[in-house]
Enzyme design. Structure first.
Site, PDB file in Angstrom:
ATOM      1  N   LYS A 194       0.811  -1.158  -0.239  1.00 35.16           N
ATOM      2  CA  LYS A 194       0.037   0.038  -0.073  1.00 35.16           C
ATOM      3  C   LYS A 194       0.737   1.141  -0.050  1.00 35.16           C
ATOM      4  CE  LYS A 194      -4.000  -1.708   2.331  1.00 35.16           C
ATOM      5  NZ  LYS A 194      -5.252  -1.624   3.203  1.00 35.16           N
ATOM      6  N   ASP A 239     -10.135   2.816   2.008  1.00 32.33           N
ATOM      7  CA  ASP A 239     -10.615   2.386   3.529  1.00 32.33           C
ATOM      8  C   ASP A 239     -11.190   3.230   4.197  1.00 32.33           C
ATOM      9  OD1 ASP A 239      -9.237  -0.077   2.797  1.00 32.33           O
ATOM     10  OD2 ASP A 239      -7.177   0.491   3.632  1.00 32.33           O
ATOM     11  N   GLY A 264      -5.071   2.974  18.460  1.00 31.70           N
ATOM     12  CA  GLY A 264      -4.383   2.492  17.265  1.00 31.70           C
ATOM     13  C   GLY A 264      -3.905   3.683  16.250  1.00 31.70           C
ATOM     14  N   GLY A 276      -2.041   2.899  13.128  1.00 33.59           N
ATOM     15  CA  GLY A 276      -1.559   2.083  12.004  1.00 33.59           C
ATOM     16  C   GLY A 276      -2.312   2.618  10.443  1.00 33.59           C
ATOM     17  N   ALA A 288      -4.770   1.581   8.766  1.00 35.53           N
ATOM     18  CA  ALA A 288      -6.401   1.842   8.759  1.00 35.53           C
ATOM     19  C   ALA A 288      -6.426   3.160   9.900  1.00 35.53           C
ATOM     20  CB  ALA A 288      -6.976   0.844   9.598  1.00 35.53           C
ATOM     21  N   ARG A 313      -0.195   2.278  21.520  1.00 34.49           N
ATOM     22  CA  ARG A 313       1.287   1.785  22.181  1.00 34.49           C
ATOM     23  C   ARG A 313       2.366   2.360  21.988  1.00 34.49           C
ATOM     24  NH1 ARG A 313       1.037  -4.554  20.944  1.00 34.49           N
ATOM     25  NH2 ARG A 313       1.613  -3.606  19.101  1.00 34.49           N
ATOM     26  N   THR A 337      -7.505  -1.183  15.484  1.00 32.63           N
ATOM     27  CA  THR A 337      -6.026  -2.085  15.796  1.00 32.63           C
ATOM     28  C   THR A 337      -6.209  -3.419  15.286  1.00 32.63           C
ATOM     29  OG1 THR A 337      -6.763  -2.919  18.060  1.00 32.63           O
ATOM     30  CG2 THR A 337      -5.559  -0.670  18.009  1.00 32.63           C
ATOM     31  N   GLY A 372     -16.829  -3.959  11.546  1.00 32.54           N
ATOM     32  CA  GLY A 372     -15.907  -3.775  10.537  1.00 32.54           C
ATOM     33  C   GLY A 372     -16.140  -4.486   8.809  1.00 32.54           C
TER      34      GLY A 372
HETATM   35  P1  NDP Z   1      -1.004  -1.963  11.237  1.00 31.47           P
HETATM   36  O1  NDP Z   1      -0.023  -2.966  11.480  1.00 31.47           O
HETATM   37  O2  NDP Z   1      -0.875  -0.787  10.182  1.00 31.47           O
HETATM   38  O3  NDP Z   1      -1.335  -1.234  12.527  1.00 31.47           O
HETATM   39  C1  NDP Z   1      -1.779  -2.000  13.718  1.00 31.47           C
HETATM   40  C2  NDP Z   1      -2.193  -1.201  14.628  1.00 31.47           C
HETATM   41  O4  NDP Z   1      -2.657  -1.925  15.761  1.00 31.47           O
HETATM   42  C3  NDP Z   1      -1.169  -0.593  15.210  1.00 31.47           C
HETATM   43  O5  NDP Z   1      -1.685   0.919  16.110  1.00 31.47           O
HETATM   44  C4  NDP Z   1      -0.654  -1.170  16.545  1.00 31.47           C
HETATM   45  O6  NDP Z   1      -0.075  -0.663  17.707  1.00 31.47           O
HETATM   46  C5  NDP Z   1      -2.007  -1.714  17.011  1.00 31.47           C
HETATM   47  N1  NDP Z   1      -1.862  -2.943  17.890  1.00 31.47           N
HETATM   48  C6  NDP Z   1      -1.841  -4.231  17.499  1.00 31.47           C
HETATM   49  N2  NDP Z   1      -1.915  -5.309  18.488  1.00 31.47           N
HETATM   50  C7  NDP Z   1      -2.195  -4.282  19.654  1.00 31.47           C
HETATM   51  C8  NDP Z   1      -2.160  -4.678  21.034  1.00 31.47           C
HETATM   52  N3  NDP Z   1      -2.203  -5.948  21.442  1.00 31.47           N
HETATM   53  N4  NDP Z   1      -2.699  -3.615  21.891  1.00 31.47           N
HETATM   54  C9  NDP Z   1      -2.656  -2.313  21.562  1.00 31.47           C
HETATM   55  N5  NDP Z   1      -2.452  -1.964  20.075  1.00 31.47           N
HETATM   56  C10 NDP Z   1      -2.252  -3.061  19.175  1.00 31.47           C
HETATM   57  O7  NDP Z   1      -2.475  -2.646  10.490  1.00 31.47           O
HETATM   58  P2  NDP Z   1      -3.557  -1.964   9.824  1.00 31.47           P
HETATM   59  O8  NDP Z   1      -4.067  -0.574  10.399  1.00 31.47           O
HETATM   60  O9  NDP Z   1      -3.444  -1.919   8.347  1.00 31.47           O
HETATM   61  O10 NDP Z   1      -4.706  -2.981  10.077  1.00 31.47           O
HETATM   62  C11 NDP Z   1      -5.383  -2.860  11.231  1.00 31.47           C
HETATM   63  C12 NDP Z   1      -6.666  -3.743  11.472  1.00 31.47           C
HETATM   64  O11 NDP Z   1      -7.706  -3.136  10.553  1.00 31.47           O
HETATM   65  C13 NDP Z   1      -6.541  -5.222  10.847  1.00 31.47           C
HETATM   66  O12 NDP Z   1      -6.971  -6.035  11.784  1.00 31.47           O
HETATM   67  C14 NDP Z   1      -7.080  -5.015   9.430  1.00 31.47           C
HETATM   68  O13 NDP Z   1      -7.702  -6.419   9.365  1.00 31.47           O
HETATM   69  C15 NDP Z   1      -8.386  -4.188   9.639  1.00 31.47           C
HETATM   70  N6  NDP Z   1      -8.723  -3.426   8.606  1.00 31.47           N
HETATM   71  C16 NDP Z   1      -9.956  -3.456   8.173  1.00 31.47           C
HETATM   72  C17 NDP Z   1     -10.431  -2.947   7.220  1.00 31.47           C
HETATM   73  C18 NDP Z   1     -11.909  -2.806   6.683  1.00 31.47           C
HETATM   74  O14 NDP Z   1     -12.126  -2.759   5.772  1.00 31.47           O
HETATM   75  N7  NDP Z   1     -12.630  -3.443   7.710  1.00 31.47           N
HETATM   76  C19 NDP Z   1      -9.302  -2.047   6.085  1.00 31.47           C
HETATM   77  C20 NDP Z   1      -8.233  -1.973   6.553  1.00 31.47           C
HETATM   78  C21 NDP Z   1      -7.737  -2.763   7.834  1.00 31.47           C
HETATM   79  P3  NDP Z   1       1.472  -0.084  17.562  1.00 31.47           P
HETATM   80  O15 NDP Z   1       1.742   0.871  16.707  1.00 31.47           O
HETATM   81  O16 NDP Z   1       1.857   0.075  19.154  1.00 31.47           O
HETATM   82  O17 NDP Z   1       2.053  -1.346  17.150  1.00 31.47           O
END
Ligand code: NDP
Length: 287
Positions: free
Chosen positions: A71, A107, A131, A133, A135, A156, A198, A249
């Site tokens: 992406k 998205d 979160g 990340g 998304a 985090r 997240t 979602g």
């Molecule tokens: P990224 O890897 O870019 O980001 C993940 C995020 O989750 C980060 O902020 C990370 O924090 C946080 N995180 C993960 N595990 C934990 C935990 N145990 N405790 C606290 N924070 C946590 O992933 P994406 O943003 O691309 O995707 C995130 C989710 O969104 C996925 O599950 C994906 O399936 C879903 N998604 C859904 C879509 C939809 O259309 N419904 C579209 C796009 C994504 P840190 O920065 O601290 O690591």
């Protein structure tokens, strides 16, 4: 004129990509719209992305979805990138027009649409987001475009959280605050919309819950999750117990695909039929 066997090609490039279910959703839409489109699920390794993307016009393809890990990287190889996708630094949809490659990110738009479809306005609302990340970036930029008043980012990793805050301050009018997620955190009482961006709760960890004080979720809040599988997450269950309105979602996933399909075909697909097809594919009965 004889029968045409030719199909218009679209699809997804990812690595890994085997378990990406978008083909089910897209083919349901194409059959319903009665357009001769074929959605291909293609494994493209990172080192092959440039050639694969550049080859889209040669294959006369209408466009492509990008998923993990392409992406961000794909931006380099496009002719034009939409302003909001540039700010997010990520593209999930490419369409081809007159041989040129256009990048968009649907998205966040898909997320906003699932709120709008539920009759929820974002204008002047305070949003509390778990979160920071990919998304989260897409959602935050679209929240700003939709006129949200304030955003609290709970994350985090400090770096990612502060990066997102800085990006919003530089490119949008949204007032953003970053908080480090170190322990069980409360949700601000004046929150209008709480959203989990997240991956907590994503299959197979369906029993995982974000580390927040669930009793700070109030009846007046709209509680959203981006997790598509299983969509009825523990967070949403906790919110339901406290009589908050919930948004899952699955809607976001379907709506972002509807947006991409519109870019490729010029037609609006039936979101409800697509959602039912995906729920059936996942074996979900309670959506
Ligand atoms: P990224 O890897 O870019 O980001 C993940 C995020 O989750 C980060 O902020 C990370 O924090 C946080 N995180 C993960 N595990 C934990 C935990 N145990 N405790 C606290 N924070 C946590 O992933 P994406 O943003 O691309 O995707 C995130 C989710 O969104 C996925 O599950 C994906 O399936 C879903 N998604 C859904 C879509 C939809 O259309 N419904 C579209 C796009 C994504 P840190 O920065 O601290 O690591």
């Amino acid at each position: 004129m004889g029968k045409s066997y030719r199909e218009e090609l679209v699809g997804v490039f990812g690595y890994p990509v085997d378990e990406n279910p978008t083909v089910v959703v897209a083919q349901t839409a194409f059959e319903d719209l009665q357009v001769p489109y074929r959605y291909l699920t293609v494994e493209v390794k990172p080192e092959d992305l440039k050639e694969a993307i550049r080859a889209l016009p040669a294959w006369n393809m209408k466009g492509i979805h990008l998923t993990i890990p392409h992406k961000v990287e794909v931006l380099k190889y496009l002719d034009y990138v939409a302003e909001d996708a540039k700010i997010m630094g990520a593209v999930n949809t490419v369409y081809v027009k007159e041989g040129k490659l256009y990048g968009e990110n649907t998205d966040g738009k898909g997320f906003i649409k699932s709120l709008v479809n539920a009759g929820i306005s974002i204008k002047d609302k305070k949003v509390f987001m778990l979160g920071a990340g990919g998304a989260a970036r897409a959602i935050a930029v679209e929240l700003a475009n939709a006129g949200a008043k304030e955003l609290v980012i709970l994350n985090r990793s400090r770096t990612r959280g502060e990066e997102l805050k800085a990006l919003l301050e530089a490119h949008t009018k949204l007032k953003a605050e970053y908080r480090e997620w170190k322990h069980t955190m409360p949700i601000d009482e004046d929150t209008d919309i709480l959203v989990n961006t997240t991956s907590i709760g994503l299959y197979p960890d369906v029993n995982a819950k974000p580390d927040i004080v669930f009793d700070t979720i109030k009846e007046h809040m709209i509680v959203c999750d981006v997790i598509p599988n299983h969509p009825h997450t523990q967070l949403l269950k906790e919110a339901e117990k406290r009589n908050a309105v919930t948004i899952d979602g699955l809607g976001m996933l379907i709506n972002q695909a509807v947006e991409s399909i519109r870019m490729w075909t010029g037609k609006t697909a039936d979101a409800e039929k697509m959602k039912n097809a995906l729920a059936k594919e996942y074996g979900i009965t309670d959506v």
